[in-house]
Design an enzyme around this catalytic site. Structure first.
Site, short mmCIF file in Angstrom:
data_model
loop_
_atom_site.label_atom_id
_atom_site.label_comp_id
_atom_site.label_asym_id
_atom_site.label_seq_id
_atom_site.Cartn_x
_atom_site.Cartn_y
_atom_site.Cartn_z
CB SER A 16 -72.14 -36.36 10.81
OG SER A 16 -72.31 -36.90 9.52
CB THR A 60 -67.81 -35.46 4.33
OG1 THR A 60 -68.62 -35.20 3.20
CG2 THR A 60 -67.44 -34.15 5.00
CE LYS A 64 -67.28 -39.67 1.69
NZ LYS A 64 -68.63 -40.05 1.21
CG ASN A 85 -67.89 -43.61 5.11
OD1 ASN A 85 -67.40 -44.65 5.53
ND2 ASN A 85 -69.19 -43.39 5.13
N GLY A 128 -66.89 -39.93 -5.99
CA GLY A 128 -66.59 -40.77 -4.83
C GLY A 128 -67.79 -41.56 -4.34
P1 NAP Z 1 -67.60 -35.99 -6.22
O1 NAP Z 1 -66.64 -37.08 -6.01
O2 NAP Z 1 -67.11 -34.58 -6.27
O3 NAP Z 1 -68.40 -36.31 -7.59
C1 NAP Z 1 -69.28 -35.36 -8.16
C2 NAP Z 1 -70.08 -36.00 -9.27
O4 NAP Z 1 -70.99 -35.01 -9.79
C3 NAP Z 1 -69.25 -36.46 -10.47
O5 NAP Z 1 -69.90 -37.53 -11.10
C4 NAP Z 1 -69.27 -35.21 -11.37
O6 NAP Z 1 -69.03 -35.47 -12.74
C5 NAP Z 1 -70.70 -34.76 -11.19
N1 NAP Z 1 -70.85 -33.35 -11.49
C6 NAP Z 1 -70.45 -32.31 -10.71
N2 NAP Z 1 -70.75 -31.14 -11.32
C7 NAP Z 1 -71.34 -31.46 -12.52
C8 NAP Z 1 -71.86 -30.69 -13.60
N3 NAP Z 1 -71.84 -29.36 -13.57
N4 NAP Z 1 -72.41 -31.35 -14.64
C9 NAP Z 1 -72.44 -32.70 -14.66
N5 NAP Z 1 -71.94 -33.49 -13.66
C10 NAP Z 1 -71.40 -32.87 -12.61
O7 NAP Z 1 -68.73 -35.97 -5.10
P2 NAP Z 1 -69.36 -37.24 -4.32
O8 NAP Z 1 -68.72 -37.41 -3.01
O9 NAP Z 1 -69.41 -38.40 -5.26
O10 NAP Z 1 -70.84 -36.71 -4.05
C11 NAP Z 1 -71.80 -36.73 -5.09
C12 NAP Z 1 -73.18 -36.46 -4.52
O11 NAP Z 1 -73.53 -37.47 -3.58
C13 NAP Z 1 -73.26 -35.13 -3.78
O12 NAP Z 1 -74.42 -34.47 -4.19
C14 NAP Z 1 -73.37 -35.53 -2.31
O13 NAP Z 1 -74.19 -34.60 -1.61
C15 NAP Z 1 -74.04 -36.89 -2.41
N6 NAP Z 1 -73.74 -37.78 -1.25
C16 NAP Z 1 -74.76 -38.11 -0.41
C17 NAP Z 1 -74.52 -38.95 0.66
C18 NAP Z 1 -75.64 -39.33 1.59
O14 NAP Z 1 -75.39 -39.95 2.63
N7 NAP Z 1 -76.88 -39.00 1.26
C19 NAP Z 1 -73.24 -39.48 0.88
C20 NAP Z 1 -72.21 -39.11 -0.01
C21 NAP Z 1 -72.48 -38.25 -1.08
P3 NAP Z 1 -67.53 -35.47 -13.31
O15 NAP Z 1 -66.96 -36.80 -12.98
O16 NAP Z 1 -67.71 -35.24 -14.75
O17 NAP Z 1 -66.79 -34.34 -12.62
#
Ligand code: NAP
Length: 283
Positions: A16, A60, A64, A85, A128
């Site tokens: 960012s 991030t 959030k 965010n 999230g």
């Molecule tokens: P989060 O709240 O920590 O959620 C993580 C997600 O991944 C949950 O659904 C979790 O499942 C799953 N997960 C994690 N480890 C796992 C495993 N070993 N096996 C199966 N499922 C697993 O994180 P978040 O903020 O939502 O971010 C999720 C992804 O989005 C990240 O990769 C991040 O880089 C990406 N992202 C990208 C942007 C962008 O602008 N491109 C913006 C935000 C986020 P459970 O619910 O079962 O734990």
């Protein structure tokens, strides 16, 4: 002087600062955007610092959800998804907003020409990012949203929140072990959104059984991770249109920039900033 920050735990990997400073510089506003490592227990104290010293903040992982409780006021979309965010700080008042949903919506349009309205989505993940974007999609007129997630209860919480908003969007959960249901869903969906953390690490497994994907499927695949994940590699091999998370990051950041400055950012400058090494001035 630093007036804008991205905060997270960890945060050193954030793109960012380079991306936002590219937008500020192209408007002749210098480089006012820095980076700060803030641990969860430090967040309330950080809010008091931000109130008097800053004009805007991006948040991030893992801030959030807590930020939605700490902000003085929330925009409608932040209230709907219970996630923040972006902080907009004016005269000591901290407003929380969520630009992740609109960021993903614009990324789908940019990458595939795909609108959200009237379309069916399959979300892998219910963290999230999935929460903020799926609720935005339901409010933006998506026809159907199905969720796959390791922890079913998290998907059901999002489904309940969407149902309570009475958007008319049909939502449901699919157990990834139920191969037949998943195979049928893949034939019904317009777009898969990969929103788990699986793929961040080289040896991560795929978020679902990739052998269910077929070359003639009429769908597109968006992985929120900005790496060439196993899912993206498989989609490319099969000729299925696919894209990684870069444009989502650009578009959610561009929306934050508009909220802070009231100005239109130079998206190409932001895209070039994204390609620079991550990190920024610590402040
Ligand atoms: P989060 O709240 O920590 O959620 C993580 C997600 O991944 C949950 O659904 C979790 O499942 C799953 N997960 C994690 N480890 C796992 C495993 N070993 N096996 C199966 N499922 C697993 O994180 P978040 O903020 O939502 O971010 C999720 C992804 O989005 C990240 O990769 C991040 O880089 C990406 N992202 C990208 C942007 C962008 O602008 N491109 C913006 C935000 C986020 P459970 O619910 O079962 O734990």
């Amino acid at each position: 002087m630093i007036k804008y920050l991205v905060i997270g735990d960890p945060v050193a990997h954030s793109r960012s600062p380079k991306m936002q400073n590219a937008a500020f510089e192209s408007c002749g506003m210098g480089s006012p955007y820095g980076i700060r490592h803030v641990k969860p227990e430090e967040l309330p104290e950080f809010f008091e610092y931000a109130r008097t010293h800053l004009a805007g903040v991006n948040l991030t992982v893992p801030h959030k959800l807590r930020a939605a409780e700490l902000a003085d006021t929330l925009t409608l979309r932040a209230k709907q998804c219970k996630s923040v965010n972006t902080l907009i700080i004016k005269e000591g008042l901290i407003t929380g907003d969520s630009t992740d949903g609109v960021g993903l919506e614009r990324a789908l349009m940019h990458n595939f020409g795909l609108p959200v309205k009237g379309k069916s989505f399959l979300f892998a993940g219910a963290g999230g990012a999935a929460r903020a974007t799926a609720i935005h999609f339901a409010c933006a007129g998506a026809k159907r949203i199905m969720f796959l997630n390791r922890t079913a209860s998290k998907a059901f919480e999002i489904i309940e929140d969407i149902d309570n908003l009475q958007t008319g969007c049909f939502c449901g959960f699919i157990d990834s072990k139920e191969r037949e249901f998943l195979a049928a869903e893949l034939k019904n969906t317009d777009c898969i959104i990969q929103a788990t953390s699986l793929g961040l690490k080289e040896d991560d497994p795929a978020p679902f059984d990739l052998s269910l994907l077929e070359a003639d499927m009429q769908l597109v695949i968006f992985d929120t991770i900005y790496k060439n994940t196993k899912l993206l590699q498989k989609a490319a091999e099969l000729g299925i249109p696919c894209a990684g998370g870069k444009e989502m990051l650009i578009q959610q950041g561009a929306e934050s920039f508009r909220l802070w400055t009231g100005m239109e950012p130079d998206l190409d400058a932001m895209r070039a900033g994204f390609e620079l090494p991550p990190g920024g001035v610590e402040a």
